[in-house]
Design a protein around this motif. Structure first.
Motif, PDB file in Angstrom:
ATOM      1  N   MET A   1     -12.035  28.122  33.521  1.00 20.93           N
ATOM      2  CA  MET A   1     -11.677  27.495  32.291  1.00 20.93           C
ATOM      3  C   MET A   1     -10.946  28.313  31.450  1.00 20.93           C
ATOM      4  SD  MET A   1     -12.400  24.344  32.794  1.00 20.93           S
ATOM      5  CE  MET A   1     -12.353  23.656  31.419  1.00 20.93           C
ATOM      6  N   PRO A   2     -10.134  28.076  30.655  1.00 17.41           N
ATOM      7  CA  PRO A   2      -9.169  29.074  29.628  1.00 17.41           C
ATOM      8  C   PRO A   2     -10.242  30.047  28.622  1.00 17.41           C
ATOM      9  CG  PRO A   2      -8.213  26.921  29.543  1.00 17.41           C
ATOM     10  CD  PRO A   2      -9.533  26.808  30.225  1.00 17.41           C
ATOM     11  N   TYR A   3     -11.401  29.424  27.966  1.00 16.45           N
ATOM     12  CA  TYR A   3     -12.451  30.187  27.752  1.00 16.45           C
ATOM     13  C   TYR A   3     -12.965  31.396  28.110  1.00 16.45           C
ATOM     14  CZ  TYR A   3     -15.434  26.083  29.106  1.00 16.45           C
ATOM     15  OH  TYR A   3     -16.074  25.274  29.776  1.00 16.45           O
ATOM     16  N   HIS A   4     -13.184  30.861  29.579  1.00 17.55           N
ATOM     17  CA  HIS A   4     -13.768  31.979  30.568  1.00 17.55           C
ATOM     18  C   HIS A   4     -12.887  33.123  30.698  1.00 17.55           C
ATOM     19  CE1 HIS A   4     -15.772  28.227  32.924  1.00 17.55           C
ATOM     20  NE2 HIS A   4     -16.655  28.597  32.121  1.00 17.55           N
ATOM     21  N   SER A   5     -11.638  32.652  30.769  1.00 16.51           N
ATOM     22  CA  SER A   5     -10.634  33.776  30.852  1.00 16.51           C
ATOM     23  C   SER A   5     -10.613  34.650  29.329  1.00 16.51           C
ATOM     24  CB  SER A   5      -9.292  33.320  30.886  1.00 16.51           C
ATOM     25  OG  SER A   5      -8.147  34.408  30.873  1.00 16.51           O
ATOM     26  N   ALA A   6     -10.780  34.162  28.257  1.00 19.26           N
ATOM     27  CA  ALA A   6     -10.828  34.741  27.045  1.00 19.26           C
ATOM     28  C   ALA A   6     -12.185  35.583  27.046  1.00 19.26           C
ATOM     29  CB  ALA A   6     -11.044  33.812  25.888  1.00 19.26           C
ATOM     30  N   ALA A   7     -13.301  35.106  27.582  1.00 18.02           N
ATOM     31  CA  ALA A   7     -14.478  35.736  27.576  1.00 18.02           C
ATOM     32  C   ALA A   7     -14.651  36.945  28.397  1.00 18.02           C
ATOM     33  CB  ALA A   7     -15.650  34.934  28.508  1.00 18.02           C
ATOM     34  N   VAL A   8     -13.707  37.235  29.601  1.00 19.14           N
ATOM     35  CA  VAL A   8     -13.877  38.204  30.389  1.00 19.14           C
ATOM     36  C   VAL A   8     -12.410  38.993  30.149  1.00 19.14           C
ATOM     37  CG1 VAL A   8     -15.224  37.337  32.225  1.00 19.14           C
ATOM     38  CG2 VAL A   8     -12.740  36.926  32.568  1.00 19.14           C
ATOM     39  N   SER A   9     -11.668  38.422  29.215  1.00 19.93           N
ATOM     40  CA  SER A   9     -10.446  39.243  28.757  1.00 19.93           C
ATOM     41  C   SER A   9      -9.643  39.522  30.054  1.00 19.93           C
ATOM     42  CB  SER A   9     -10.743  40.447  28.001  1.00 19.93           C
ATOM     43  OG  SER A   9     -11.398  40.146  26.908  1.00 19.93           O
ATOM     44  N   GLN A  10      -9.467  38.616  30.980  1.00 22.65           N
ATOM     45  CA  GLN A  10      -8.770  38.693  32.294  1.00 22.65           C
ATOM     46  C   GLN A  10      -8.246  37.402  32.664  1.00 22.65           C
ATOM     47  OE1 GLN A  10     -11.523  40.794  35.064  1.00 22.65           O
ATOM     48  NE2 GLN A  10     -10.042  42.513  34.917  1.00 22.65           N
ATOM     49  N   LYS A  11      -7.184  37.405  33.314  1.00 24.05           N
ATOM     50  CA  LYS A  11      -6.641  36.293  34.092  1.00 24.05           C
ATOM     51  C   LYS A  11      -7.217  35.998  35.345  1.00 24.05           C
ATOM     52  CE  LYS A  11      -2.280  36.860  31.633  1.00 24.05           C
ATOM     53  NZ  LYS A  11      -0.705  36.906  31.957  1.00 24.05           N
ATOM     54  N   TRP A  12      -7.424  34.695  35.737  1.00 26.44           N
ATOM     55  CA  TRP A  12      -7.834  34.386  37.220  1.00 26.44           C
ATOM     56  C   TRP A  12      -7.353  35.263  38.152  1.00 26.44           C
ATOM     57  CZ3 TRP A  12     -12.097  32.295  38.628  1.00 26.44           C
ATOM     58  CH2 TRP A  12     -11.932  31.590  40.109  1.00 26.44           C
ATOM     59  N   ALA A  13      -6.153  35.560  38.181  1.00 26.89           N
ATOM     60  CA  ALA A  13      -5.375  36.308  39.424  1.00 26.89           C
ATOM     61  C   ALA A  13      -5.705  37.792  39.506  1.00 26.89           C
ATOM     62  CB  ALA A  13      -3.638  35.895  39.312  1.00 26.89           C
ATOM     63  N   ASP A  14      -6.109  38.221  38.126  1.00 28.59           N
ATOM     64  CA  ASP A  14      -6.485  39.740  38.197  1.00 28.59           C
ATOM     65  C   ASP A  14      -7.885  39.947  38.572  1.00 28.59           C
ATOM     66  OD1 ASP A  14      -3.920  40.134  37.006  1.00 28.59           O
ATOM     67  OD2 ASP A  14      -4.735  39.981  34.929  1.00 28.59           O
ATOM     68  N   LEU A  15      -8.823  38.909  38.862  1.00 28.90           N
ATOM     69  CA  LEU A  15     -10.217  39.074  39.146  1.00 28.90           C
ATOM     70  C   LEU A  15     -10.058  39.335  40.656  1.00 28.90           C
ATOM     71  CD1 LEU A  15     -11.741  36.125  37.457  1.00 28.90           C
ATOM     72  CD2 LEU A  15     -11.900  38.522  36.829  1.00 28.90           C
ATOM     73  N   GLN A  16     -11.235  40.081  41.011  1.00 26.81           N
ATOM     74  CA  GLN A  16     -11.550  40.557  42.448  1.00 26.81           C
ATOM     75  C   GLN A  16     -11.765  39.029  43.183  1.00 26.81           C
ATOM     76  OE1 GLN A  16     -10.973  43.346  44.171  1.00 26.81           O
ATOM     77  NE2 GLN A  16     -10.196  44.230  42.169  1.00 26.81           N
ATOM     78  N   PRO A  17     -11.471  39.133  44.527  1.00 27.66           N
ATOM     79  CA  PRO A  17     -11.815  37.721  45.072  1.00 27.66           C
ATOM     80  C   PRO A  17     -13.288  37.507  45.097  1.00 27.66           C
ATOM     81  CG  PRO A  17     -10.163  39.059  46.573  1.00 27.66           C
ATOM     82  CD  PRO A  17     -10.611  39.836  45.401  1.00 27.66           C
ATOM     83  N   ALA A  18     -14.291  38.642  45.201  1.00 25.92           N
ATOM     84  CA  ALA A  18     -15.657  38.399  45.165  1.00 25.92           C
ATOM     85  C   ALA A  18     -16.111  37.575  43.958  1.00 25.92           C
ATOM     86  CB  ALA A  18     -16.416  39.608  45.506  1.00 25.92           C
TER      87      ALA A  18
END
Length: 143
Positions: free
Chosen positions: A31-48
Motif C-alpha cells: 500500500m502507499p503507506y507501506h512505501s512511505a513507512a520503508v521510504s522505498q518504492k515497491w520496484a526498489d525492494l529486493q524480491p525476497a
C-alpha cells in the motif's frame, strides 16, 4: 424487520474488515503507506522482501476476511435465533481483530513516516460497539 439498526451497524463494521481483507489479498504490491513507512518504492525492494511483505499482507487478509464473515454470519443468526451470547462473541472477535490492527497502525505511525488509515480502524470499532449496544437493547426489549 426486527433489529435492523443493530444488524446494519455490526455488518458495516464487518464490511470494513472485509474490504481491507480483499484489498490486502488482491494487491500485487504494498500500500502507499507501506512505501512511505520503508521510504522505498515497491520496484526498489529486493524480491525476497517483496515476497515477505506480500505473504504478511495475505496472512492479514485471511484474518480480516475470516472474522468479517464470522461476524456477518453471527449477526444474521442473531436476527433469527436471538441467542444472548451472540452479540458478546461478535464484540470480542471484532474488538480483538480491530485492536491488533490498531496496534500495528500505531507501530507504523510512531516509528516510520508511513500513515496507515487509523480512522477506518477506530470507526470500525465504534460501529461494532454501537451494534453491540443496539443488539443488547433490542434483546432486552423482547424479554
Amino acid at each position: 424487520m426486527r433489529n435492523f439498526r443493530g444488524s446494519a451497524l455490526t455488518i458495516a463494521a464487518a464490511l470494513i474488515l472485509l474490504v481491507f481483507g480483499v484489498i490486502y489479498l488482491t494487491r500485487n504490491s504494498f500500500m502507499p503507506y507501506h512505501s512511505a513507512a520503508v521510504s522505498q518504492k515497491w520496484a526498489d525492494l529486493q524480491p525476497a522482501t517483496r515476497y515477505l511483505i506480500l505473504a504478511l499482507m495475505r496472512a492479514t487478509s485471511g484474518g480480516f476476511i475470516a472474522v468479517a464473515m464470522a461476524i456477518i454470519f453471527l449477526q444474521v443468526k442473531f436476527r433469527v435465533h436471538r441467542q444472548s451470547w451472540i452479540p458478546y462473541l461478535i464484540l470480542v472477535m471484532g474488538t480483538i481483530t480491530m485492536a491488533c490492527s490498531l496496534y500495528a497502525i500505531i507501530l507504523v505511525s510512531t516509528h516510520t513516516p508511513g500513515r496507515p488509515p487509523i480512522v477506518s480502524d477506530i470507526g470500525g470499532e465504534i460501529l461494532l460497539i454501537a451494534g453491540f449496544v443496539v443488539n443488547l437493547k433490542d434483546l432486552r426489549k423482547e424479554r
